[in-house]
Design an enzyme around this catalytic site. Structure first.
Site, PDB file in Angstrom:
ATOM      1  N   THR A 185       0.754  -1.126  -0.027  1.00  0.00           N
ATOM      2  CA  THR A 185       0.110   0.019  -0.241  1.00  0.00           C
ATOM      3  C   THR A 185       0.972   1.298  -0.058  1.00  0.00           C
ATOM      4  O   THR A 185       2.297   1.068   0.474  1.00  0.00           O
ATOM      5  CB  THR A 185      -0.769  -0.027   1.465  1.00  0.00           C
ATOM      6  OG1 THR A 185      -0.062  -0.027   2.342  1.00  0.00           O
ATOM      7  CG2 THR A 185      -1.782  -1.146   1.296  1.00  0.00           C
ATOM      8  N   GLU A 330      -5.507  -3.551  -1.324  1.00  0.00           N
ATOM      9  CA  GLU A 330      -6.055  -4.643  -0.463  1.00  0.00           C
ATOM     10  C   GLU A 330      -7.143  -5.466  -1.121  1.00  0.00           C
ATOM     11  O   GLU A 330      -7.542  -6.417  -0.618  1.00  0.00           O
ATOM     12  CB  GLU A 330      -6.439  -4.191   0.990  1.00  0.00           C
ATOM     13  CG  GLU A 330      -5.264  -3.672   1.715  1.00  0.00           C
ATOM     14  CD  GLU A 330      -4.984  -2.177   1.556  1.00  0.00           C
ATOM     15  OE1 GLU A 330      -5.250  -1.720   0.783  1.00  0.00           O
ATOM     16  OE2 GLU A 330      -4.646  -1.647   2.692  1.00  0.00           O
ATOM     17  N   LYS A 439     -13.713  17.552  11.237  1.00  0.00           N
ATOM     18  CA  LYS A 439     -14.780  17.342  12.435  1.00  0.00           C
ATOM     19  C   LYS A 439     -14.938  18.644  12.821  1.00  0.00           C
ATOM     20  O   LYS A 439     -14.163  19.301  13.572  1.00  0.00           O
ATOM     21  CB  LYS A 439     -14.123  16.429  13.461  1.00  0.00           C
ATOM     22  CG  LYS A 439     -14.090  14.975  12.870  1.00  0.00           C
ATOM     23  CD  LYS A 439     -13.382  13.965  13.867  1.00  0.00           C
ATOM     24  CE  LYS A 439     -13.106  12.954  13.015  1.00  0.00           C
ATOM     25  NZ  LYS A 439     -11.577  12.760  12.886  1.00  0.00           N
ATOM     26  N   TRP A 444     -19.686  15.817  11.306  1.00  0.00           N
ATOM     27  CA  TRP A 444     -18.542  15.498  10.296  1.00  0.00           C
ATOM     28  C   TRP A 444     -18.845  16.386   9.047  1.00  0.00           C
ATOM     29  O   TRP A 444     -19.893  16.426   8.459  1.00  0.00           O
ATOM     30  CB  TRP A 444     -18.666  14.093   9.873  1.00  0.00           C
ATOM     31  CG  TRP A 444     -18.110  13.173  10.778  1.00  0.00           C
ATOM     32  CD1 TRP A 444     -17.634  13.693  12.199  1.00  0.00           C
ATOM     33  CD2 TRP A 444     -17.872  11.873  10.651  1.00  0.00           C
ATOM     34  NE1 TRP A 444     -17.170  12.559  12.793  1.00  0.00           N
ATOM     35  CE2 TRP A 444     -17.225  11.254  11.958  1.00  0.00           C
ATOM     36  CE3 TRP A 444     -18.126  10.999   9.903  1.00  0.00           C
ATOM     37  CZ2 TRP A 444     -16.663  10.106  12.499  1.00  0.00           C
ATOM     38  CZ3 TRP A 444     -17.596   9.702  10.153  1.00  0.00           C
ATOM     39  CH2 TRP A 444     -16.859   9.394  11.194  1.00  0.00           C
TER      40      TRP A 444
HETATM   41  P1  ADP Z   1      -3.589   3.702  -0.642  1.00  0.00           P
HETATM   42  O1  ADP Z   1      -4.634   2.819   0.357  1.00  0.00           O
HETATM   43  O2  ADP Z   1      -2.157   3.003   0.031  1.00  0.00           O
HETATM   44  O3  ADP Z   1      -3.245   5.150  -0.350  1.00  0.00           O
HETATM   45  P2  ADP Z   1      -4.628   2.518  -2.865  1.00  0.00           P
HETATM   46  O4  ADP Z   1      -4.357   2.695  -4.413  1.00  0.00           O
HETATM   47  O5  ADP Z   1      -4.881   1.157  -2.465  1.00  0.00           O
HETATM   48  O6  ADP Z   1      -3.584   3.079  -2.048  1.00  0.00           O
HETATM   49  O7  ADP Z   1      -5.698   3.378  -2.683  1.00  0.00           O
HETATM   50  C1  ADP Z   1      -7.321   3.003  -1.983  1.00  0.00           C
HETATM   51  C2  ADP Z   1      -7.807   4.192  -1.636  1.00  0.00           C
HETATM   52  O8  ADP Z   1      -8.117   5.050  -2.759  1.00  0.00           O
HETATM   53  C3  ADP Z   1      -9.432   3.707  -1.181  1.00  0.00           C
HETATM   54  O9  ADP Z   1      -9.428   3.243   0.047  1.00  0.00           O
HETATM   55  C4  ADP Z   1     -10.241   5.309  -1.174  1.00  0.00           C
HETATM   56  O10 ADP Z   1      -9.773   6.025  -0.301  1.00  0.00           O
HETATM   57  C5  ADP Z   1      -9.337   5.617  -2.590  1.00  0.00           C
HETATM   58  N1  ADP Z   1     -10.063   5.551  -3.749  1.00  0.00           N
HETATM   59  C6  ADP Z   1      -9.957   4.630  -4.701  1.00  0.00           C
HETATM   60  N2  ADP Z   1     -11.012   4.691  -5.544  1.00  0.00           N
HETATM   61  C7  ADP Z   1     -11.556   5.863  -5.292  1.00  0.00           C
HETATM   62  C8  ADP Z   1     -12.764   6.553  -5.811  1.00  0.00           C
HETATM   63  N3  ADP Z   1     -13.404   6.244  -6.967  1.00  0.00           N
HETATM   64  N4  ADP Z   1     -13.216   7.710  -5.183  1.00  0.00           N
HETATM   65  C9  ADP Z   1     -12.821   7.973  -4.126  1.00  0.00           C
HETATM   66  N5  ADP Z   1     -11.948   7.427  -3.433  1.00  0.00           N
HETATM   67  C10 ADP Z   1     -11.097   6.337  -4.172  1.00  0.00           C
END
Ligand code: ADP
Length: 540
Positions: A185, A330, A439, A444
């Site tokens: 990640t 994940e 917050k 929120w």
């Molecule tokens: P990391 O979690 O390491 O930043 P990832 O590439 O696995 O990298 O990113 C996952 C996260 O990206 C998700 O948990 C979410 O917060 C965000 N994400 C992915 N796609 C979208 C989307 N279409 N809209 C909003 N957030 C998104």
């Protein structure tokens, strides 16, 4: 007990390439090579070369379960080595070159990579990393003898390495539950942690994602994955395209708007996928040229929230259909996609656009629910917002080497760290990430929603909302925005635009216009950096 009568056919990643070679053997992978020229090869040839990679790895002493790092662009060679590594029973480990040297060193050492395949582009980076993590690890440069660089590093040439190997080398017969891929990640949520995919999870995930309702690949599709193979499995495309016999068009190191537009056009690309930031560049380029790549029909945008203006520009100005998708490393990574239900198909343009802003419905193989802090399920009414929990055969069960300890609750649900609503039709909408939510006075404010609305202003290209400290309310929102070239917009005018569109207490305390916003290695707004830069600004 009565036994089932069907064959036990392990779901192994390399069966995908076998299928592509046998059934779609003449289909092409076209690459803008790192060396420069356009390169063409068929799935049949790639399959033979991947088997040569398997043989070469065996010769170098690679054992089942060894981690083999790749620091490479989207190219046919990168595809070959993924399959060749899988076929040798080893684990491809994608490294993201946009990470800092320290992060790469940490990740390589944590993964204990045995060797590294890399592109010419990254040799200077590896010279810097020599002491911190390269050590005795063998580096193989994905090029031919003529292009081998001059360097003090001890390098092997990829084409020389595989040249003499048998192109019919058999794959190793591993169990479908064996690990095959490792991706960390990006560390926006603490130290990077490894997600270890299995053959089975990758095959099942790709089967679902390439299906008609989701990416909808077939043998007539020409696919250009802008999302890199080092970013969450390239959203499965290096598996799902060959599975469907689709043509793969790989951009190599040229990831700029002009380079991508040329390739999209010249190779008759019908489908592409990438994060919102790359589409900003492509849209700018298409506007400059006054045309869109001729055959481009559909794009999938995800990785961060896709802004409204982007969907309407692509669909109305350029006639390209947008599917918004959500996922995470994940989850292999696709979790949901903007699948159109009959109820949505009947909506007018404006209604459909509002639904496209949502991140879509769970795809097959992903169970999804929202929960409160105690883990109790919340109603799916489009209003209640809670922790987004997921479960499925391609969802992480534990991190590599048990990092972070137990990650599932008693019922096996994984907390994504995202906050979301799910409506009556099943459309999920991300409202925030747990750590980014603002917050204010105990209530929120969704930073993502504020960003979406702010970037709906025709003069705004990109917007970020973060919390800034406030004596009375604890936190108040600040909006940072990048404007279109030549725009004269004033902060007060943006506030006036927001006023009728958000609750009164959501109105940003501060609005600032900036030249650019920082992004993480996976193209997301880097709120950690923004908080460092602006977290000291007092709301009033
Ligand atoms: P990391 O979690 O390491 O930043 P990832 O590439 O696995 O990298 O990113 C996952 C996260 O990206 C998700 O948990 C979410 O917060 C965000 N994400 C992915 N796609 C979208 C989307 N279409 N809209 C909003 N957030 C998104």
């Amino acid at each position: 007990m009565i036994r089932g009568g069907m064959q036990d056919w392990p779901l192994r990643v390399h069966t995908i390439l076998d299928h592509a070679a046998n059934v779609h053997g003449r289909q092409e992978i076209v690459t803008r090579s790192v060396e420069g020229p356009i390169h063409r090869i068929t799935y049949a040839e790639v399959s033979r070369r991947a088997r040569q990679v398997t043989a070469a790895l065996r010769r170098l002493g690679v054992q089942q379960g060894d981690r083999i790092a790749t620091l490479a662009w989207n190219t046919w060679r990168h595809v070959e080595i993924w399959y060749g590594i899988a076929g040798a029973g080893a684990i491809y480990h994608t490294l993201n070159p946009r990470l800092t040297d320290e992060q790469i060193a940490y990740i390589m050492n944590d993964a204990d990579d045995r060797m590294l395949f890399t592109d010419l582009t990254f040799v200077p980076q590896l010279e810097r990393l020599r002491d911190s993590c390269i050590g005795k690890r063998q580096i193989i440069v994905l090029t031919d003898r003529a292009h081998m660089p001059q360097t003090g590093l001890d390098l092997l040439c990829y084409e020389d390495l595989i040249a003499g190997e048998d192109p019919e080398t058999p794959w190793m017969e591993v169990a479908e539950s064996a690990p095959v891929g490792l991706c960390y990640t990006s560390g926006t949520t603490g130290a990077p942690k490894g997600v270890l995919y299995t053959h089975r999870s990758n095959v099942l995930h790709s089967l679902t994602v390439q299906a008609a309702g989701v990416l909808g690949f077939n043998a007539l599709t020409s696919v250009l994955p802008i999302v890199p193979m080092f970013h969450a499995n390239a959203w499965s495309i290096a598996f799902s395209a060959p599975m469907a016999g689709a043509k793969l068009v790989m951009p190599g190191a040229r990831m700029d708007g002009a380079g991508l537009c040329d390739l999209l056009d010249q190779e008759g690309v019908t489908f592409s996928a990438g994060v919102p930031t790359v589409w900003i560049e492509i849209i700018n380029e298409m506007r400059r040229r006054g045309w869109k790549p001729d055959r481009l029909e559909r794009v999938v945008i995800g990785g961060s929230a896709c802004p409204e203006w982007m969907i309407s520009t692509l669909e109305h100005e350029f006639g390209v259909e947008v599917m918004h998708a959500w996922g995470m490393t994940e989850m292999s990574p696709v979790g949901s996609a903007g699948i159109i239900k009959p109820e949505v198909a009947q909506l007018d343009e404006a209604g459909r656009l509002q639904l496209k802003l949502k991140q879509g419905m769970a795809i097959y193989g992903v169970e999804m629910r929202i929960a409160d802090d105690e883990g109790r399920s919340l109603p799916q009414d489009g209003k209640a917002s809670g922790r987004l929990m997921v479960r499925g055969p391609a969802v992480v069960g534990e991190y590599f080497k048990g990092a972070g300890g137990q990650v599932l609750d008693e019922q096996g649900w994984f907390d994504t760290g995202d906050l979301a609503t799910i409506d009556e039709l099943g459309y999920m909408q991300i409202t925030d990430r747990t750590k980014d939510v603002i917050k204010s006075g105990g209530e929120w404010i969704s930073s993502v929603e504020l960003e979406n609305i702010a970037s709906g202003h025709p003069e705004v290209v990109e917007a970020a909302a973060i919390a800034i400290p406030d004596e009375k309310w604890a936190e108040r929102p600040m909006v940072l925005a990048v404007l279109r070239e030549g725009s004269q917009l004033q902060p007060e005018e943006l506030r006036d635009y927001l006023r009728p569109r958000v609750a009164r207490w959501w109105l940003p305390e501060q609005i600032r216009f900036v030249d650019a916003l920082p992004h993480t290695a996976t193209g997301k707004l880097d709120k950690k950096v923004l908080r460092q830069l602006y977290g000291g600004v007092m709301a009033q």
